[in-house]
Design a protein around this motif. Sequence first.
Motif, mmCIF file in Angstrom:
data_model
loop_
_atom_site.group_PDB
_atom_site.id
_atom_site.type_symbol
_atom_site.label_atom_id
_atom_site.label_comp_id
_atom_site.label_asym_id
_atom_site.label_seq_id
_atom_site.Cartn_x
_atom_site.Cartn_y
_atom_site.Cartn_z
ATOM 1 N N THR B 117 -14.774 2.896 98.406
ATOM 2 C CA THR B 117 -15.930 2.010 98.231
ATOM 3 C C THR B 117 -15.517 0.546 98.285
ATOM 4 O O THR B 117 -16.338 -0.311 98.572
ATOM 5 N N LEU B 118 -14.270 0.265 97.991
ATOM 6 C CA LEU B 118 -13.764 -1.112 97.919
ATOM 7 C C LEU B 118 -14.573 -1.956 96.933
ATOM 8 O O LEU B 118 -14.603 -3.183 97.031
ATOM 9 N N LEU B 119 -15.222 -1.277 95.993
ATOM 10 C CA LEU B 119 -16.021 -2.003 95.006
ATOM 11 C C LEU B 119 -15.135 -2.534 93.885
ATOM 12 O O LEU B 119 -14.107 -1.941 93.555
ATOM 13 N N PRO B 120 -15.534 -3.652 93.283
ATOM 14 C CA PRO B 120 -14.763 -4.224 92.173
ATOM 15 C C PRO B 120 -14.752 -3.281 90.969
ATOM 16 O O PRO B 120 -15.720 -2.572 90.721
ATOM 17 N N ASP B 121 -13.670 -3.310 90.221
ATOM 18 C CA ASP B 121 -13.548 -2.545 88.984
ATOM 19 C C ASP B 121 -13.858 -3.481 87.824
ATOM 20 O O ASP B 121 -13.081 -4.402 87.516
ATOM 21 N N ALA B 122 -14.991 -3.236 87.187
ATOM 22 C CA ALA B 122 -15.476 -4.164 86.160
ATOM 23 C C ALA B 122 -14.462 -4.385 85.046
ATOM 24 O O ALA B 122 -14.215 -5.518 84.619
ATOM 25 N N VAL B 123 -13.870 -3.308 84.574
ATOM 26 C CA VAL B 123 -12.975 -3.413 83.422
ATOM 27 C C VAL B 123 -11.707 -4.196 83.766
ATOM 28 O O VAL B 123 -11.302 -5.116 83.045
ATOM 29 N N GLU B 124 -11.099 -3.859 84.876
ATOM 30 C CA GLU B 124 -9.888 -4.571 85.287
ATOM 31 C C GLU B 124 -10.188 -6.033 85.609
ATOM 32 O O GLU B 124 -9.383 -6.928 85.367
ATOM 33 N N LEU B 125 -11.371 -6.240 86.149
ATOM 34 C CA LEU B 125 -11.775 -7.589 86.531
ATOM 35 C C LEU B 125 -11.882 -8.497 85.308
ATOM 36 O O LEU B 125 -11.441 -9.658 85.325
ATOM 37 N N VAL B 126 -12.460 -7.962 84.261
ATOM 38 C CA VAL B 126 -12.594 -8.731 83.024
ATOM 39 C C VAL B 126 -11.212 -9.098 82.478
ATOM 40 O O VAL B 126 -10.950 -10.249 82.127
ATOM 41 N N GLU B 127 -10.360 -8.117 82.472
ATOM 42 C CA GLU B 127 -9.006 -8.342 81.945
ATOM 43 C C GLU B 127 -8.260 -9.377 82.794
ATOM 44 O O GLU B 127 -7.632 -10.308 82.267
ATOM 45 N N ALA B 128 -8.345 -9.210 84.101
ATOM 46 C CA ALA B 128 -7.622 -10.121 84.995
ATOM 47 C C ALA B 128 -8.177 -11.545 84.911
ATOM 48 O O ALA B 128 -7.420 -12.521 84.945
ATOM 49 N N THR B 129 -9.476 -11.665 84.805
ATOM 50 C CA THR B 129 -10.076 -12.999 84.706
ATOM 51 C C THR B 129 -9.562 -13.722 83.471
ATOM 52 O O THR B 129 -9.154 -14.898 83.527
ATOM 53 N N GLU B 130 -9.575 -12.999 82.367
ATOM 54 C CA GLU B 130 -9.105 -13.588 81.110
ATOM 55 C C GLU B 130 -7.656 -14.075 81.241
ATOM 56 O O GLU B 130 -7.321 -15.210 80.875
ATOM 57 N N SER B 131 -6.808 -13.228 81.788
ATOM 58 C CA SER B 131 -5.401 -13.580 81.923
ATOM 59 C C SER B 131 -5.206 -14.769 82.859
ATOM 60 O O SER B 131 -4.439 -15.700 82.571
ATOM 61 N N LEU B 132 -5.876 -14.735 83.979
ATOM 62 C CA LEU B 132 -5.687 -15.810 84.962
ATOM 63 C C LEU B 132 -6.181 -17.149 84.425
ATOM 64 O O LEU B 132 -5.555 -18.182 84.643
ATOM 65 N N VAL B 133 -7.306 -17.108 83.729
ATOM 66 C CA VAL B 133 -7.822 -18.351 83.140
ATOM 67 C C VAL B 133 -6.801 -18.894 82.141
ATOM 68 O O VAL B 133 -6.501 -20.095 82.122
ATOM 69 N N ASN B 134 -6.245 -18.005 81.341
ATOM 70 C CA ASN B 134 -5.245 -18.426 80.360
ATOM 71 C C ASN B 134 -4.012 -19.037 81.015
ATOM 72 O O ASN B 134 -3.349 -19.888 80.438
ATOM 73 N N ARG B 135 -3.706 -18.591 82.212
ATOM 74 C CA ARG B 135 -2.549 -19.136 82.910
ATOM 75 C C ARG B 135 -2.897 -20.367 83.735
ATOM 76 O O ARG B 135 -2.082 -20.832 84.551
ATOM 77 N N GLY B 136 -4.116 -20.846 83.605
ATOM 78 C CA GLY B 136 -4.460 -22.098 84.267
ATOM 79 C C GLY B 136 -5.039 -21.981 85.661
ATOM 80 O O GLY B 136 -5.201 -22.979 86.361
ATOM 81 N N PHE B 137 -5.324 -20.779 86.073
ATOM 82 C CA PHE B 137 -5.939 -20.623 87.394
ATOM 83 C C PHE B 137 -7.417 -21.027 87.369
ATOM 84 O O PHE B 137 -8.075 -20.929 86.333
ATOM 85 N N LYS B 138 -7.894 -21.449 88.518
ATOM 86 C CA LYS B 138 -9.334 -21.597 88.732
ATOM 87 C C LYS B 138 -9.779 -20.311 89.420
ATOM 88 O O LYS B 138 -9.489 -20.100 90.605
ATOM 89 N N VAL B 139 -10.449 -19.486 88.672
ATOM 90 C CA VAL B 139 -10.757 -18.138 89.157
ATOM 91 C C VAL B 139 -12.111 -18.082 89.855
ATOM 92 O O VAL B 139 -13.133 -18.458 89.282
ATOM 93 N N PHE B 140 -12.087 -17.621 91.087
ATOM 94 C CA PHE B 140 -13.297 -17.266 91.834
ATOM 95 C C PHE B 140 -13.402 -15.750 91.710
ATOM 96 O O PHE B 140 -12.705 -15.019 92.407
ATOM 97 N N ALA B 141 -14.276 -15.269 90.833
ATOM 98 C CA ALA B 141 -14.281 -13.844 90.500
ATOM 99 C C ALA B 141 -15.235 -13.062 91.392
ATOM 100 O O ALA B 141 -16.456 -13.227 91.315
ATOM 101 N N TYR B 142 -14.662 -12.206 92.221
ATOM 102 C CA TYR B 142 -15.459 -11.314 93.081
ATOM 103 C C TYR B 142 -15.920 -10.130 92.248
ATOM 104 O O TYR B 142 -15.106 -9.386 91.703
ATOM 105 N N THR B 143 -17.229 -9.931 92.158
ATOM 106 C CA THR B 143 -17.760 -8.927 91.239
ATOM 107 C C THR B 143 -18.898 -8.137 91.881
ATOM 108 O O THR B 143 -19.378 -8.481 92.971
#
Lengths: 267, 267, 267, 267
Positions: B117-143
Motif C-alpha cells: 500500500t505504501l501507506l504511512p504508518d501512523a504509530v511510527e510516524l508519530v515516534e519519528a516526528t517527535e525524535s526528529l523535532v528533538n534533534r532539530g530537524f524541520k519535519v515535513f511529515a507525510y501522513t
Amino acid sequence: MTQTLTDNDALLIDGVALGSRLIMGTGGAPSLEGLEAALVASGTELTTVAMRRYAVHGEGNTAGANLFDLLVQNRIRVLPNTAGCFTAREALMTAELGREALETDWVKLEVIADEHTLLPDAVELVEATESLVNRGFKVFAYTNDDPVLALRLEQLGAAVVMPLGAPIGTGLGILNPHNIELIVSRASVPIILDAGIGTASDAALAMELGCDGVLLASAVTRAQDPVRMATAFRHAVIGGRLAAQAGRIPMRTHALASSAMEGRADF
Amino acid sequence: MTQTLTDNDALLIDGVALGSRLIMGTGGAPSLEGLEAALVASGTELTTVAMRRYAVHGEGNTAGANLFDLLVQNRIRVLPNTAGCFTAREALMTAELGREALETDWVKLEVIADEHTLLPDAVELVEATESLVNRGFKVFAYTNDDPVLALRLEQLGAAVVMPLGAPIGTGLGILNPHNIELIVSRASVPIILDAGIGTASDAALAMELGCDGVLLASAVTRAQDPVRMATAFRHAVIGGRLAAQAGRIPMRTHALASSAMEGRADF
Amino acid sequence: MTQTLTDNDALLIDGVALGSRLIMGTGGAPSLEGLEAALVASGTELTTVAMRRYAVHGEGNTAGANLFDLLVQNRIRVLPNTAGCFTAREALMTAELGREALETDWVKLEVIADEHTLLPDAVELVEATESLVNRGFKVFAYTNDDPVLALRLEQLGAAVVMPLGAPIGTGLGILNPHNIELIVSRASVPIILDAGIGTASDAALAMELGCDGVLLASAVTRAQDPVRMATAFRHAVIGGRLAAQAGRIPMRTHALASSAMEGRADF
Amino acid sequence: MTQTLTDNDALLIDGVALGSRLIMGTGGAPSLEGLEAALVASGTELTTVAMRRYAVHGEGNTAGANLFDLLVQNRIRVLPNTAGCFTAREALMTAELGREALETDWVKLEVIADEHTLLPDAVELVEATESLVNRGFKVFAYTNDDPVLALRLEQLGAAVVMPLGAPIGTGLGILNPHNIELIVSRASVPIILDAGIGTASDAALAMELGCDGVLLASAVTRAQDPVRMATAFRHAVIGGRLAAQAGRIPMRTHALASSAMEGRADF
C-alpha cells in the motif's frame, strides 16, 4: 515556456482564432468598471451579451454603448445571446436583432423551458437551430448534456455545441462527466462547457474531459473578488487544456512508488 | 495582472519564502534531461530527493552529483526524503544522512507500513516526528488523511504536514476532500497535499480545499509529455490558489439566471 | 426464498453466530419505548450501550435496568462500549466496568481524540487494544478508515475491526470507499462499518464493499420515523450482502443492450 | 413488521396496484428456467418483453408462448416494449403489435438514437408519446434524465416517466442524482428509474431520491448468481422506499455524538 506551449493552440471557430479558451459572459456584473477588470483578467477574447437587456433601451442606450466601447477597446469579440427566450420563434427574433445591432452572424442560442430550472428545451432548441442555420447564422447552441441532442445539433449545422455542466447559476460543477466525455468523443465541432461552473477545478476538469473551451459568467461576476476569480479561471483553463494534451498517468487501484527502491537508474 | 495578484503570496516555511506552491519531486523520471525540463516547467523552487537512492552510490555518486548541480543551477532547493523507510529508526538514520550530505535540516519524513500500500504508518510516524523535532530537524511529515493524526503531528512540532490525497502513484486524486478540509481548518502550519494527484483539476481542488501547496512527482514524470504536464500543474496550482482566495459563489440546488431579466442595471 | 438464501449466512464473532448483520446502537433514542420498537424492527441481535452513561447511576439505576430487561426479553446481546473515553487508560477502566456489570468480555473500544471531531485517536487506540486483548477482552475496535491501522489492530488481536464511513453523526455515508475496500481485502477478522451511515443506500454500499456488517445508531434513532428507518436498514443490509455475494455485472463505459437484437435465444 | 409497513404502499399505475416497486425485465436471460427463478425471487409483478424479439417468430413462437405461460403462472403482468426502434414510426407499429398480441394497452416506449449509445432520442420520443397517447396507449416513456423532457412527456399524457440512471447495460448507477431528484420533485405521474442500475445500493438510492420504482434487467440476468441478485434488489428497493419515507437525518459537516455525555435522559 507556457507561451511556447500554448501559442499554437488557438480555438478555431468559423475561421476565427481565439487565443483564450475561456469565454466569459457579462451577466451578473454589478458595475461596468468591475466587469471590465474581470474580463481583462480572464484573458477572454469573446464575451456573451444578452440581446434582451440590450434591446430594452433602444437607440439611446448609453449603458449598452459603453459596454461595447469597452469591448472594442479590449479587443473582445461580442457573442450576442438569446437569453430570456422560451420558444424557437422568440429566439429567431432575438437573434436577428443581435445580428443587425452588432453586425455579427454569431449567436449563442438559448431557448429555455421555464424560469425555475432555466434548462434548455430540447425540442425548441432543435427547431431554432435548424432555422438559424438556414438563415446563415453561426449557431453556438446551448444545450443540456444529452449526447444524442449534442450530436443532433451538430448535424443540424451548429458551429459550436455548448452542453451545460449543471443548471445555470448553481455552481455545482459538472454533474455528469460521463456525458460530457461522450459528447466530446463524438463531436467534430468545438464543444464548450457552459453553465454550472463554480470554481477553478471545475473548469480544469471540463478541459480534461476534452472540452474545447469553457464559458462562464456568474462564477466570476458574483465571486467575492471577481478579478481574482477571473485570473483563477484563466489559469485553470490553460492548466486543464495542457493536462488533456499531456497524457495523464492512468488511475490505478494499487499504490506505486515514485521512488522505486531498485531497478531504476539513480541520479 | 497575475503577477501582481500572486507576487506577495509566497509560501513561508521555516522563514523561507517559496514563490511556487507546487513542489515537484524527482521520483519516476526516466532521464536527468527530462527531469530538468519538467522541473523548470513546473516552476517549483523545492524538490524532494530520496536519500536511500542517493546513499547507495556513496562518495563517487556521479549521477547524484549531476542532479544536485542541476538543482543548484536552477535555484531549486532540496528536500531530502526518507522514502523506503519502514520504521522510525530507519527514518532517523536516513534523515541524519540527508542532513549531513545536503547540509539542510529540512526533511520530508516518510515512514511506510508495507510495500503493497505504501501507506504511512501512523504509530511510527508519530515516534519519528517527535525524535526528529528533538534533534532539530524541520519535519515535513507525510501522513494519511486522518485529521487527528495531522493535528498531532503539528503539536509534536512538524513544520509542515503533508496528508495524502490517495495512495501514492494511483492518480486517484483526492479520495476524501472532507478530511482534507478538516485538516486545513484546524492547522496552524502549512498543509501540503502529497500523493494521489493524477491531473491538473486534482491539484486545483487541493488548493481550493485550503491546502497551502501540492507535492507531486509521478503525475508529471510518468505523464506522456512531462514538460507539458508540469506546466499544466503550475497553472492549476495558481488557479486553485486564486480561487480559494477569491470567494467562490455558493453552491445552489436551484438555477439562477446570470442575465436577470429585470431589476438590474443594464449596460 | 430469501430465508433460504440467508439462513446460513450468520456473522460469526468469537464463536457466536449473529443472524443479523445490522448492529444497532442505543445512542440518541428519545425514549425507551421508541428504542425497543426500533431495535426489534431492525432485526438486530447485538446492540451497543455506553458504559459511561450506565455507570453514572450506579446500583440503583432503574433506567439502565429497564434497558437491559428489554434487551433480554428481545434476545439482543449487549456490547458495552467505551464512548466518552479520550485515553487508553480511561478506556481500560470503562471496559473493566462493563465486563463486571454486564458479564461479558466483549467490548466496543472507542478512544476519541477530541469532542469536536469525535474521531478515533490512532495512537491511544493501538495502546488500548493491546492492553484489552492482554486482559482477555474481545475487542471490537472502532477506528478511522486507515488501512494500515485496521490491519495493525487485527494483528494486535482485535476480534472485530470497525472503520468509520464518516465522522459520527454526520450522515455523510462512506467518504472513502477505496479505503474500506482495501481494509476488507486484507482482513481476516470481521470488518463492520461503523459511523457515518445516513440512509439505506449507504448501508447497502458498505456491504457491497465487502464489510461483514454495519453498525449504526443515530441514523435510526434520530430519523423522523425510527421504526420505519430501522426496517429500511434491515432490508438494505440484507440486500447489500446478497449483492456482494451475487457477483454484480462489471461497470462498462459503453452501453450494452439488454434485449440484444440478434444472436440470443429468443423466448 | 415490514409487511405491516409496506402493505398499503402499492405502486398505482393506470388503476392497477403493483405490490412490488421493483420491475424486472426479461432481457439478457440465458435460459427460461433461470429467468423464471430470478423473476420470482425479485418479487416483481410486472415485466417487460421486447416485441421485436417476440414478433420474429410469429404464430408458432414456442419460446414466446412458454415465456407467457410462465408469466401467467407467476401472476406477473406483461409490459411490452419497443426495444430496437429508432423512429417514432417504428415504435408506433411495434406498440400496435404488442397491444394486439398481448391484449394490453400498456407499452414501454423506447426510441433509441443509435446502436452505440442506445440512448433515447428526445425528439422522436416526444412525437411517439403524443401519437401513442392519442391512440389510447398507456405510455411508459423511457427517457434520458433531462428534467425538461420528463415533464414534457408527462404533459403529453405519459402514464409513467422512466428516466435512465446511466446508459443501458453500463451498470454505472445513477450518474446524475441531481437531475433525478429534480424530475421527481416536479412529477405528478410515477417516476421509475430505468437503465444503468448495477447493484443493490444503486436501486436503494433511486428510491431515496424519490423514484416510485426501479426497472432493471441485465443487472440481474447477467449477474453471476441471478436469483441471489434478484433477491438483493428486492430488499434494496424496499429498503430505499422505506428510507425515503422515514425522514433521514440531515447531513452535517461536523460530528455529533450519538451517546451524548450529558443532557439526555439515561436509560
